[in-house]
Design a protein around this motif. Structure first.
Motif, PDB file in Angstrom:
ATOM      1  N   LEU A  67     -25.799  28.880  19.249  1.00 23.89           N
ATOM      2  CA  LEU A  67     -24.550  29.130  18.552  1.00 23.89           C
ATOM      3  C   LEU A  67     -23.494  29.390  19.612  1.00 23.89           C
ATOM      4  O   LEU A  67     -23.636  30.313  20.416  1.00 23.89           O
ATOM      5  N   SER A  68     -22.476  28.549  19.661  1.00 26.55           N
ATOM      6  CA  SER A  68     -21.408  28.806  20.616  1.00 26.55           C
ATOM      7  C   SER A  68     -20.104  28.947  19.863  1.00 26.55           C
ATOM      8  O   SER A  68     -19.911  28.333  18.807  1.00 26.55           O
ATOM      9  N   GLY A  69     -19.219  29.755  20.394  1.00 27.46           N
ATOM     10  CA  GLY A  69     -17.962  29.985  19.682  1.00 27.46           C
ATOM     11  C   GLY A  69     -16.822  30.299  20.619  1.00 27.46           C
ATOM     12  O   GLY A  69     -17.023  30.734  21.746  1.00 27.46           O
ATOM     13  N   MET A  70     -15.614  30.040  20.108  1.00 24.98           N
ATOM     14  CA  MET A  70     -14.392  30.392  20.849  1.00 24.98           C
ATOM     15  C   MET A  70     -13.354  30.819  19.830  1.00 24.98           C
ATOM     16  O   MET A  70     -13.338  30.322  18.705  1.00 24.98           O
ATOM     17  N   ARG A  71     -12.470  31.690  20.285  1.00 23.19           N
ATOM     18  CA  ARG A  71     -11.338  32.042  19.427  1.00 23.19           C
ATOM     19  C   ARG A  71     -10.281  30.958  19.535  1.00 23.19           C
ATOM     20  O   ARG A  71     -10.002  30.479  20.635  1.00 23.19           O
TER      21      ARG A  71
ATOM     22  N   LEU B 232     -18.667  27.244  16.610  1.00 24.87           N
ATOM     23  CA  LEU B 232     -17.865  28.050  15.705  1.00 24.87           C
ATOM     24  C   LEU B 232     -16.440  28.300  16.205  1.00 24.87           C
ATOM     25  O   LEU B 232     -16.236  28.633  17.372  1.00 24.87           O
TER      26      LEU B 232
ATOM     27  N   ALA C  68     -13.695  30.826  15.898  1.00 25.46           N
ATOM     28  CA  ALA C  68     -13.667  32.226  15.457  1.00 25.46           C
ATOM     29  C   ALA C  68     -12.260  32.624  15.007  1.00 25.46           C
ATOM     30  O   ALA C  68     -11.551  33.366  15.674  1.00 25.46           O
TER      31      ALA C  68
ATOM     32  N   HIS D  28     -11.928  36.446  14.320  1.00 26.78           N
ATOM     33  CA  HIS D  28     -11.878  37.256  15.545  1.00 26.78           C
ATOM     34  C   HIS D  28     -10.497  37.249  16.199  1.00 26.78           C
ATOM     35  O   HIS D  28     -10.091  38.218  16.822  1.00 26.78           O
TER      36      HIS D  28
ATOM     37  N   TYR E 179     -15.834  44.052  16.086  1.00 29.00           N
ATOM     38  CA  TYR E 179     -15.808  42.692  16.648  1.00 29.00           C
ATOM     39  C   TYR E 179     -17.221  42.172  16.957  1.00 29.00           C
ATOM     40  O   TYR E 179     -17.603  41.081  16.509  1.00 29.00           O
TER      41      TYR E 179
ATOM     42  N   GLN F 121     -19.415  39.052  15.329  1.00 31.21           N
ATOM     43  CA  GLN F 121     -19.992  38.049  16.236  1.00 31.21           C
ATOM     44  C   GLN F 121     -21.499  37.933  16.000  1.00 31.21           C
ATOM     45  O   GLN F 121     -22.063  36.832  16.040  1.00 31.21           O
TER      46      GLN F 121
ATOM     47  N   ASP G 252     -22.064  35.857  13.044  1.00 35.07           N
ATOM     48  CA  ASP G 252     -21.860  34.439  13.417  1.00 35.07           C
ATOM     49  C   ASP G 252     -23.150  33.830  13.971  1.00 35.07           C
ATOM     50  O   ASP G 252     -23.493  32.689  13.675  1.00 35.07           O
ATOM     51  N   ILE G 253     -23.807  34.607  14.810  1.00 34.45           N
ATOM     52  CA  ILE G 253     -24.985  34.086  15.503  1.00 34.45           C
ATOM     53  C   ILE G 253     -26.204  34.075  14.573  1.00 34.45           C
ATOM     54  O   ILE G 253     -26.927  33.080  14.467  1.00 34.45           O
TER      55      ILE G 253
ATOM     56  N   VAL H 242     -27.033  31.965  23.089  1.00 37.11           N
ATOM     57  CA  VAL H 242     -25.580  31.921  22.980  1.00 37.11           C
ATOM     58  C   VAL H 242     -24.977  31.717  24.373  1.00 37.11           C
ATOM     59  O   VAL H 242     -25.120  32.580  25.236  1.00 37.11           O
TER      60      VAL H 242
ATOM     61  N   GLN I 117     -19.095  38.572  27.865  1.00 36.23           N
ATOM     62  CA  GLN I 117     -19.607  38.622  26.493  1.00 36.23           C
ATOM     63  C   GLN I 117     -21.044  39.137  26.397  1.00 36.23           C
ATOM     64  O   GLN I 117     -21.562  39.319  25.290  1.00 36.23           O
TER      65      GLN I 117
ATOM     66  N   HIS J 176     -21.828  42.030  24.120  1.00 32.31           N
ATOM     67  CA  HIS J 176     -21.832  41.711  22.685  1.00 32.31           C
ATOM     68  C   HIS J 176     -23.189  41.164  22.251  1.00 32.31           C
ATOM     69  O   HIS J 176     -23.679  41.468  21.165  1.00 32.31           O
TER      70      HIS J 176
HETATM   71  N1  TRP Z   1     -16.141  36.622  21.249  1.00 27.19           N
HETATM   72  C1  TRP Z   1     -16.115  35.270  21.695  1.00 27.19           C
HETATM   73  C2  TRP Z   1     -15.033  35.113  22.759  1.00 27.19           C
HETATM   74  O1  TRP Z   1     -14.039  35.776  22.739  1.00 27.19           O
HETATM   75  C3  TRP Z   1     -15.854  34.306  20.579  1.00 27.19           C
HETATM   76  C4  TRP Z   1     -16.948  34.315  19.566  1.00 27.19           C
HETATM   77  C5  TRP Z   1     -16.876  34.701  18.279  1.00 27.19           C
HETATM   78  C6  TRP Z   1     -18.291  33.908  19.788  1.00 27.19           C
HETATM   79  N2  TRP Z   1     -18.073  34.561  17.661  1.00 27.19           N
HETATM   80  C7  TRP Z   1     -18.959  34.091  18.562  1.00 27.19           C
HETATM   81  C8  TRP Z   1     -18.974  33.441  20.912  1.00 27.19           C
HETATM   82  C9  TRP Z   1     -20.310  33.805  18.447  1.00 27.19           C
HETATM   83  C10 TRP Z   1     -20.325  33.161  20.789  1.00 27.19           C
HETATM   84  C11 TRP Z   1     -20.993  33.358  19.558  1.00 27.19           C
HETATM   85  O2  TRP Z   1     -15.170  34.279  23.598  1.00 27.19           O
END
Ligand code: TRP
Length: 326
Positions: free
Chosen positions: A7-11, A40, A42, A45, A129, A133, A136-137, A145, A151, A154
């Motif tokens: 699971l990868s994510g960015m705001r 994802l 975000a 977030h 936060y 997150q 999300d995962i 991740v 990070q 987290h």
């Molecule tokens: N917190 C991450 C960031 O600022 C963004 C993010 C939100 C994220 N949900 C996530 C990253 C889930 C990985 C998995 O970069």
């Protein structure tokens, strides 16, 4: 055997820069075949840093286009907005019961952001936060991740929450591990330790070669090297750190040219700018393709959201069943 899940994510902060590319995207692209990826956006977030939502949709689309341009394949990996899948909020609430306020207050990113934003009263959403997150995962049962150092705390919280849930109600979730990118953060053009849009010290993935050159011209170098002929110190030079990433093959001659003074900063910068533009060429081409096809981009997002939602709903029904909330 089924593939492990990432699971990868960015705001969504809008167009991405080369720091995102070398620090994350390049790596995400490489992971596409070996793993099942979920990407994802975000967009909840992002509210922790700005309550103004006027640009939230456009910024999400801009980021999605950069993802696609960098080579992420929407057929392999769903790309979706957090806000469009209600299960994120549902699981977030349940998980918030499994972690103490005290533990969340120890999260270093909360302290840093409070300091950066000059506030001493952090909002509730900010404290939570990492819980969001975690949702999300865990909704996608992410095994790993991909993240930067910052990070990791987290993901540690995510592991604790997953463990706590599994112990209390029976195993549903894997304990996700952080997957560190080996490339360190790219410094900004002004020498600031971080490339960031708000600092205005970035090169965007969408910048054309002329813009890259103009931006590189202003990049800081060794202040002791004023004109060509002056010996420079590559180890403290920002532009040299870019050469390390974007121009590995010419590194030895650039280093010796800089030290001896034969190589001037202007030429060195222009060489670096052209290497960056070469790398960005295919990205920019793809970006143009998607920019001129907004309906296709919207459809990619919709498909991604439909696919992600299916997984999220399935996980939530397991959660509800284990919790006897059926
Ligand atoms: N917190 C991450 C960031 O600022 C963004 C993010 C939100 C994220 N949900 C996530 C990253 C889930 C990985 C998995 O970069």
């Amino acid at each position: 055997m089924s593939k492990k899940i990432i699971l990868s994510g960015m705001r969504p902060t809008g167009k991405l820069h080369i720091g995102h590319y070398v620090g994350a995207l390049e790596n995400w692209v490489k992971l596409q075949d070996q793993y099942q990826n979920f990407h994802l956006i975000a967009d909840y977030h992002v509210l922790t840093t700005s309550l103004n939502t006027d640009d939230i949709y456009d910024n999400s689309i801009d980021m999605l286009i950069d993802w696609l341009a960098a080579g992420l394949d929407p057929v392999k990996s769903p790309m979706f907005r957090q806000s469009q899948i209600k299960e994120h909020t549902e699981l977030h609430l349940i998980l918030s019961m499994l972690i103490t306020v005290n533990r969340l207050e120890r999260n270093p990113t909360v302290k840093e952001q409070a300091r950066d934003l000059h506030i001493d009263n952090i909002i509730y959403g900010h404290l939570g936060y990492p819980v969001l997150q975690t949702a999300d995962i865990l909704l996608y049962k992410g095994d790993a991740v991909p993240v930067g150092e910052d990070q990791v705390p987290h993901i540690e919280i995510s592991r604790e929450i997953a463990r706590r849930f599994n112990n209390q109600y029976g195993t549903v979730f894997p304990e996700p591990s952080p997957m560190l990118t080996n490339f360190a953060r790219l410094p900004g053009l002004d020498g600031n330790s971080k490339m960031s849009k708000s600092l205005g010290n970035t090169i965007l993935l969408s910048d054309d070669p002329g813009t890259v050159k103009a931006k590189m011209k202003k990049a800081v170098t060794d202040p002791q090297k004023v004109r060509r002929g002056d010996p420079g110190r590559p180890e403290i030079c920002l532009v040299f750190s870019y050469h390390k990433k974007f121009n590995e093959s010419e590194l030895p001659e650039i280093e010796s040219g800089c030290r001896s003074g034969v190589l001037g900063c202007f030429d060195c910068k222009m060489n670096c700018a052209s290497k960056i533009s070469q790398l960005l060429e295919p990205v920019r081409e793809k970006r143009q393709y998607y920019e001129t096809r907004p309906d296709e981009v919207k459809q990619i997002l919709k498909d991604g959201e439909d696919r992600a939602r299916k997984t999220a709903i399935a996980t939530m029904s397991e959660v509800r069943e284990k919790m006897k909330l059926g």
